[in-house]
Design a protein around this motif. Structure first.
Motif, PDB file in Angstrom:
ATOM      1  N   LEU A 155      20.563  32.697 -42.091  1.00  0.00           N
ATOM      2  CA  LEU A 155      21.693  31.916 -42.610  1.00  0.00           C
ATOM      3  C   LEU A 155      22.967  32.706 -42.378  1.00  0.00           C
ATOM      4  O   LEU A 155      23.060  33.876 -42.782  1.00  0.00           O
ATOM      5  CB  LEU A 155      21.514  31.656 -44.108  1.00  0.00           C
ATOM      6  N   ARG A 156      23.937  32.074 -41.726  1.00  0.00           N
ATOM      7  CA  ARG A 156      25.179  32.799 -41.459  1.00  0.00           C
ATOM      8  C   ARG A 156      26.106  32.710 -42.673  1.00  0.00           C
ATOM      9  O   ARG A 156      26.542  31.637 -43.081  1.00  0.00           O
ATOM     10  CB  ARG A 156      25.897  32.249 -40.222  1.00  0.00           C
ATOM     11  N   ILE A 157      26.380  33.872 -43.217  1.00  0.00           N
ATOM     12  CA  ILE A 157      27.160  33.979 -44.446  1.00  0.00           C
ATOM     13  C   ILE A 157      28.502  34.628 -44.094  1.00  0.00           C
ATOM     14  O   ILE A 157      28.563  35.552 -43.290  1.00  0.00           O
ATOM     15  CB  ILE A 157      26.400  34.878 -45.467  1.00  0.00           C
ATOM     16  N   THR A 158      29.574  34.143 -44.707  1.00  0.00           N
ATOM     17  CA  THR A 158      30.892  34.725 -44.461  1.00  0.00           C
ATOM     18  C   THR A 158      31.215  35.684 -45.603  1.00  0.00           C
ATOM     19  O   THR A 158      31.419  35.248 -46.738  1.00  0.00           O
ATOM     20  CB  THR A 158      31.958  33.611 -44.412  1.00  0.00           C
ATOM     21  N   PRO A 159      31.253  36.979 -45.296  1.00  0.00           N
ATOM     22  CA  PRO A 159      31.391  37.951 -46.391  1.00  0.00           C
ATOM     23  C   PRO A 159      32.816  38.090 -46.928  1.00  0.00           C
ATOM     24  O   PRO A 159      33.013  38.680 -47.986  1.00  0.00           O
ATOM     25  CB  PRO A 159      30.937  39.255 -45.739  1.00  0.00           C
ATOM     26  N   VAL A 174      37.287  34.549 -45.229  1.00  0.00           N
ATOM     27  CA  VAL A 174      36.741  33.426 -46.010  1.00  0.00           C
ATOM     28  C   VAL A 174      37.018  32.052 -45.376  1.00  0.00           C
ATOM     29  O   VAL A 174      36.189  31.154 -45.447  1.00  0.00           O
ATOM     30  CB  VAL A 174      37.238  33.506 -47.477  1.00  0.00           C
ATOM     31  N   ASP A 175      38.168  31.907 -44.699  1.00  0.00           N
ATOM     32  CA  ASP A 175      38.476  30.591 -44.138  1.00  0.00           C
ATOM     33  C   ASP A 175      38.073  30.469 -42.667  1.00  0.00           C
ATOM     34  O   ASP A 175      38.574  29.629 -41.936  1.00  0.00           O
ATOM     35  CB  ASP A 175      39.966  30.269 -44.323  1.00  0.00           C
ATOM     36  N   SER A 176      37.168  31.323 -42.226  1.00  0.00           N
ATOM     37  CA  SER A 176      36.686  31.276 -40.841  1.00  0.00           C
ATOM     38  C   SER A 176      35.933  29.968 -40.586  1.00  0.00           C
ATOM     39  O   SER A 176      35.333  29.399 -41.495  1.00  0.00           O
ATOM     40  CB  SER A 176      35.741  32.459 -40.625  1.00  0.00           C
ATOM     41  N   LYS A 177      35.951  29.536 -39.327  1.00  0.00           N
ATOM     42  CA  LYS A 177      35.171  28.321 -39.009  1.00  0.00           C
ATOM     43  C   LYS A 177      33.675  28.626 -38.942  1.00  0.00           C
ATOM     44  O   LYS A 177      32.852  27.733 -38.838  1.00  0.00           O
ATOM     45  CB  LYS A 177      35.648  27.688 -37.705  1.00  0.00           C
ATOM     46  N   PHE A 178      33.334  29.910 -38.977  1.00  0.00           N
ATOM     47  CA  PHE A 178      31.925  30.307 -38.872  1.00  0.00           C
ATOM     48  C   PHE A 178      31.317  30.571 -40.251  1.00  0.00           C
ATOM     49  O   PHE A 178      31.952  31.174 -41.112  1.00  0.00           O
ATOM     50  CB  PHE A 178      31.798  31.585 -38.046  1.00  0.00           C
ATOM     51  N   GLY A 179      30.102  30.154 -40.419  1.00  0.00           N
ATOM     52  CA  GLY A 179      29.331  30.541 -41.590  1.00  0.00           C
ATOM     53  C   GLY A 179      29.736  29.850 -42.877  1.00  0.00           C
ATOM     54  O   GLY A 179      30.587  28.954 -42.900  1.00  0.00           O
ATOM     55  N   VAL A 180      29.105  30.273 -43.953  1.00  0.00           N
ATOM     56  CA  VAL A 180      29.343  29.689 -45.275  1.00  0.00           C
ATOM     57  C   VAL A 180      29.787  30.820 -46.211  1.00  0.00           C
ATOM     58  O   VAL A 180      29.140  31.864 -46.292  1.00  0.00           O
ATOM     59  CB  VAL A 180      28.051  29.006 -45.807  1.00  0.00           C
ATOM     60  N   GLN A 186      29.677  28.689 -52.162  1.00  0.00           N
ATOM     61  CA  GLN A 186      28.890  27.790 -51.313  1.00  0.00           C
ATOM     62  C   GLN A 186      27.713  28.488 -50.637  1.00  0.00           C
ATOM     63  O   GLN A 186      26.718  27.849 -50.296  1.00  0.00           O
ATOM     64  CB  GLN A 186      29.802  27.138 -50.268  1.00  0.00           C
ATOM     65  N   ALA A 187      27.843  29.824 -50.436  1.00  0.00           N
ATOM     66  CA  ALA A 187      26.748  30.535 -49.766  1.00  0.00           C
ATOM     67  C   ALA A 187      25.471  30.505 -50.611  1.00  0.00           C
ATOM     68  O   ALA A 187      24.370  30.388 -50.077  1.00  0.00           O
ATOM     69  CB  ALA A 187      27.165  31.973 -49.470  1.00  0.00           C
ATOM     70  N   GLU A 188      25.626  30.578 -51.916  1.00  0.00           N
ATOM     71  CA  GLU A 188      24.437  30.512 -52.780  1.00  0.00           C
ATOM     72  C   GLU A 188      23.771  29.146 -52.704  1.00  0.00           C
ATOM     73  O   GLU A 188      22.545  29.031 -52.641  1.00  0.00           O
ATOM     74  CB  GLU A 188      24.809  30.843 -54.231  1.00  0.00           C
ATOM     75  N   GLU A 189      24.613  28.103 -52.675  1.00  0.00           N
ATOM     76  CA  GLU A 189      24.067  26.736 -52.536  1.00  0.00           C
ATOM     77  C   GLU A 189      23.344  26.602 -51.212  1.00  0.00           C
ATOM     78  O   GLU A 189      22.296  25.956 -51.111  1.00  0.00           O
ATOM     79  CB  GLU A 189      25.208  25.705 -52.521  1.00  0.00           C
ATOM     80  N   PHE A 190      23.926  27.216 -50.183  1.00  0.00           N
ATOM     81  CA  PHE A 190      23.362  27.198 -48.823  1.00  0.00           C
ATOM     82  C   PHE A 190      21.953  27.788 -48.857  1.00  0.00           C
ATOM     83  O   PHE A 190      20.989  27.190 -48.358  1.00  0.00           O
ATOM     84  CB  PHE A 190      24.302  28.053 -47.959  1.00  0.00           C
ATOM     85  N   ASP A 228      24.684  42.543 -52.306  1.00  0.00           N
ATOM     86  CA  ASP A 228      24.982  41.965 -53.625  1.00  0.00           C
ATOM     87  C   ASP A 228      24.637  40.479 -53.633  1.00  0.00           C
ATOM     88  O   ASP A 228      24.054  39.954 -54.586  1.00  0.00           O
ATOM     89  CB  ASP A 228      26.477  42.143 -53.969  1.00  0.00           C
ATOM     90  N   PHE A 229      25.015  39.826 -52.547  1.00  0.00           N
ATOM     91  CA  PHE A 229      24.730  38.396 -52.418  1.00  0.00           C
ATOM     92  C   PHE A 229      23.209  38.155 -52.434  1.00  0.00           C
ATOM     93  O   PHE A 229      22.698  37.308 -53.174  1.00  0.00           O
ATOM     94  CB  PHE A 229      25.369  37.851 -51.125  1.00  0.00           C
ATOM     95  N   ALA A 230      22.507  38.955 -51.609  1.00  0.00           N
ATOM     96  CA  ALA A 230      21.043  38.800 -51.519  1.00  0.00           C
ATOM     97  C   ALA A 230      20.403  39.019 -52.890  1.00  0.00           C
ATOM     98  O   ALA A 230      19.441  38.341 -53.263  1.00  0.00           O
ATOM     99  CB  ALA A 230      20.485  39.785 -50.501  1.00  0.00           C
ATOM    100  N   HIS A 231      20.948  39.945 -53.621  1.00  0.00           N
ATOM    101  CA  HIS A 231      20.422  40.245 -54.953  1.00  0.00           C
ATOM    102  C   HIS A 231      20.616  39.059 -55.899  1.00  0.00           C
ATOM    103  O   HIS A 231      19.700  38.669 -56.642  1.00  0.00           O
ATOM    104  CB  HIS A 231      21.125  41.506 -55.486  1.00  0.00           C
TER     105      HIS A 231
END
Ligand code: LLP
Length: 432
Positions: A155-159, A174-180, A186-190, A228-231
């Motif tokens: 899953l492509r996550i935008t850090p 954060v406002d990149s066109k790539f990833g979530v 939104q990355a957690e929902e993803f 941190d996100f993965a945790h």
């Protein structure tokens, strides 16, 4: 001072590249001409591979980001060196396939994979998709089901990291066109959503912070934020990643004022933080993937041109026009990219002549480099532009119906064509 150890001069006063006389190569193959030093490519692939093996957990490996230079032979090299690849289109997948590359170690990227691309990639057993949006999960799941397969994905996550690089090539914000994005929640929902699909298996996460990055810091920050996100995802949904892909982006030295990146120590620095962070969080240490493109091929490349017109505008500036330009190297036009330029046929003369080296397109912005100092050339001299192995051939165009140059590989004492020069017939091949 030369910017890379594959550059030198010989007794004829000519520039040498990987031990070859560049003027002789220009004569043999014609210009414009892309050269690639195969040993340098292999040396870089091995540097990543051995450092990642030394400092990261078993199963960690580099993936060559083939957008930097995509042609059959380079995938053959990646296959021989036993490294993975990052591909971003059906065109790159097809090229890799035709070279005999085993797509099990291919990672399919892109912020807008079409249904046709998804179908093609699954049919040809691309090992992993790097899923870029919630909507893409559904499209991949549907196609995998149709083909009776379980598709492995990252899953492509935008850090939310700004990697201090040119805005046009920064991708981790954060406002990149790539990833979530993590920052918006939104990355957690993803991740939660991805866990629901039956025909998708999540191997882990991907992030990419930018390009032409010279130190380990943004990667260290990425490890911190991603773990941190993965945790958080683990706490909430019980899922723990097997893989963390940190993307590409290590920088290369285009001009002498830029540093030379220490691949081994940068990776060591990233590893230190990874182990510490995982132990703090009580997480398993994921396998690490990295996706170097530029830093594998850039200084393995050089472009040779023949000088045509030399124009001196009294009291203003001097132009040296070469027989290529933005069609084979659009990077100055696009990014004001810096390059080192040398008069290859007069490489031992003092570089005292200030000029702008420009191309032959009907476009004022068709510039290779402005205000450089080179040995004064005349019509017929050979100009070398250094460090053109990345994002030159792969970004070349046929603007003004100019044919693309060939790629000649240099290996030991052997030179051979890996990509043929386009012909006039090639240019009208698809015209009805
Ligand atoms: N992985 C991902 C997801 C990427 O988006 C990129 C580059 C890479 C790896 C490889 O990055 P590298 O190691 O080559 O920096 N055309 C621009 C560069 C665009 C890079 C796009 N993504 C240029 O000429 O500078």
């Amino acid at each position: 001072m030369q910017i890379c150890n594959n550059i030198g001069t010989n007794k004829n006063g000519h520039l040498t590249f990987a031990g070859f006389d560049t003027v002789a190569l220009a004569k043999k193959y014609g210009t414009p001409l892309y050269l690639m030093d195969e040993s340098k490519i292999r040396e870089k692939m091995r540097a990543y591979k051995s450092a990642m093996k030394a400092y990261f957990p078993d199963g960690s490996m580099p993936l060559y980001a083939s957008k930097a230079a995509s042609f059959k032979h380079i995938y053959k090299i990646a296959s021989e060196e036993k490294i993975g690849i990052d591909v971003v289109s059906v065109g790159e997948i097809f090229t890799a396939l035709k070279s005999g590359y085993d797509l099990a170690t291919a990672y399919f990227h892109g912020n807008n994979k079409t249904d046709e691309e998804i179908e093609f990639a699954i049919r040809h057993n691309v090992g992993h998709f790097v899923i870029d949006s919630i909507g893409e999960l559904e499209a991949v799941d549907r196609e995998a089901e149709k083909q009776g397969k379980i598709q492995r994905v990252l899953l492509r996550i935008t850090p939310g990291i700004d990697a201090h690089t040119n805005k046009k090539i920064a991708t981790g914000n954060v406002d990149s066109k790539f990833g979530v994005a993590i920052a918006t929640g939104q990355a957690e929902e993803f991740a939660a959503d991805a866990l629901k699909y039956k025909n998708i298996e999540i191997s882990g996460y991907h992030c990419h912070v930018g390009s032409q990055v010279f130190d380990a810091e943004p990667f260290v920050d990425a490890v911190d934020i991603m773990m941190d996100f993965a945790h958080r995802v683990k706490e909430k949904y019980g899922y723990e990643p097997e893989i963390l892909n940190l993307g590409g982006g290590f920088g290369v030295r285009y001009v002498a004022s830029q540093p030379e990146l220490d691949i081994k120590n940068s990776i060591k620095d990233v590893a230190k933080v990874l182990y510490r962070k995982c132990s703090e969080l009580g997480m398993n240490i994921p396998k690490i993937l990295m996706e170097p493109g530029r830093s594998i091929v850039a200084d393995a490349g050089m472009t040779l041109y023949t000088v045509g017109s030399v124009k001196e505008i009294t009291n203003f500036k001097n132009y040296v026009a070469i027989d290529g330009g933005m069609t084979d190297n659009p990077r100055y036009t696009l990014y004001d990219a810096e390059y080192t330029v040398i008069t290859a046929s007069k490489a031992t003369l003092e570089p005292k002549y200030r000029c702008s080296v420009v191309g032959k397109c009907c476009e004022s912005g068709d510039i290779i480099q402005e205000n450089v100092h080179i040995a004064k050339p005349e019509r017929g001299d050979i100009i070398a532009v250094l460090t053109t192995g990345a994002y030159n051939y792969s970004m070349a165009s046929n603007y003004n119906r100019i044919a693309k140059p060939p790629i000649v590989m240099l290996r030991g004492s052997e030179d051979y064509v890996a990509v043929k020069r386009e012909t006039l017939d090639d240019l009208i091949r698809n015209d009805i």
